[in-house]
Design an enzyme around this catalytic site. Sequence first.
Site, PDB file in Angstrom:
ATOM      1  CG  ASP A  27      -7.891   0.836   3.189  1.00 45.32           C
ATOM      2  OD1 ASP A  27      -8.730   0.005   2.783  1.00 45.32           O
ATOM      3  OD2 ASP A  27      -6.665   0.681   3.061  1.00 45.32           O
TER       4      ASP A  27
ATOM      5  CE  LYS B 106      -4.180  -1.903   2.054  1.00 48.24           C
ATOM      6  NZ  LYS B 106      -5.226  -1.738   3.072  1.00 48.24           N
TER       7      LYS B 106
END
Length: 246
Positions: free
Chosen positions: A83, A47
């Site tokens: 997220d 990420k």
Amino acid sequence: MHNAAFAALGIDAVYLAFDVPPARLEAAVAGCRSLGVRQLAISLPHKERVLALADRVDPDARAIGAANTLTLEGSAFVASNTDWIGLVRALERAGALAGCQAVVLGAGGAARAAVFGLRERGARVVVLNRTVSRAQNLAADLGAERAGPLEALRDIPYDVLVNTTSVGLTRDASPVAAEALRPGTRVLDAVYAGSRTRLLRQAAARGARPIEGKWMLIEQALEQLRLWTGKEAPREVLEAAFDAAT
Ligand code: ATR
């Protein structure tokens, strides 16, 4: 979840999972770009590094320092972070966040997305972590009020509690003492271990509202789908797919 959503929306697409070792990340993204893959969902441990491989980076992904999505726009891969949106939408199922006092447990990547999202929605945030220096760095970086050790929870009059530590993932344990959990609060555990974690069981027993990590995953997937299809997938279709897979 994505495949169930494609079927429900009548979109001719398929979502596939690939296990990419860190040393092959750059080649994997380049290959997807060449193939015209429309969207990539980026998982751990990629990420952070994927930011450098995107053609453009959204401001929220830049602030968090991590992206979980690359979406093809024209011939460019745009990095974004859904997220934090998944996290705040999961909490907002039980009410607004503006003006709330929130506590985030943990200081890793998931905590960064949580603090960013809560600040974005106008909540005040305290960061507590086993290693206090990491909490302090995160708090300074993302505009949280203050930082401290996990034990400080009992002295904070919070409305919203978010656990991003990995405690509870592999064993039936909670990062905080049950006595520190307060009735009437919202408690979200970003850990999704299949069944309810000890933290959520204790929160429910003490009169708090437990919110399972699965809602974060469903909400962040809905946002990914919005990003490239512009369409609203039916939440219950994603939930049924999630439940069938866990
Ligand atoms: P992620 O990026 O997924 O959030 P991470 O960076 O590995 O993952 O962070 C894991 C978090 O769980 C950290 O906040 C870690 O605390 P430390 O910063 O002190 O390492 C926390 N954590 C892991 N095991 C823990 C334990 N047994 N007790 C308390 N906190 C723990």
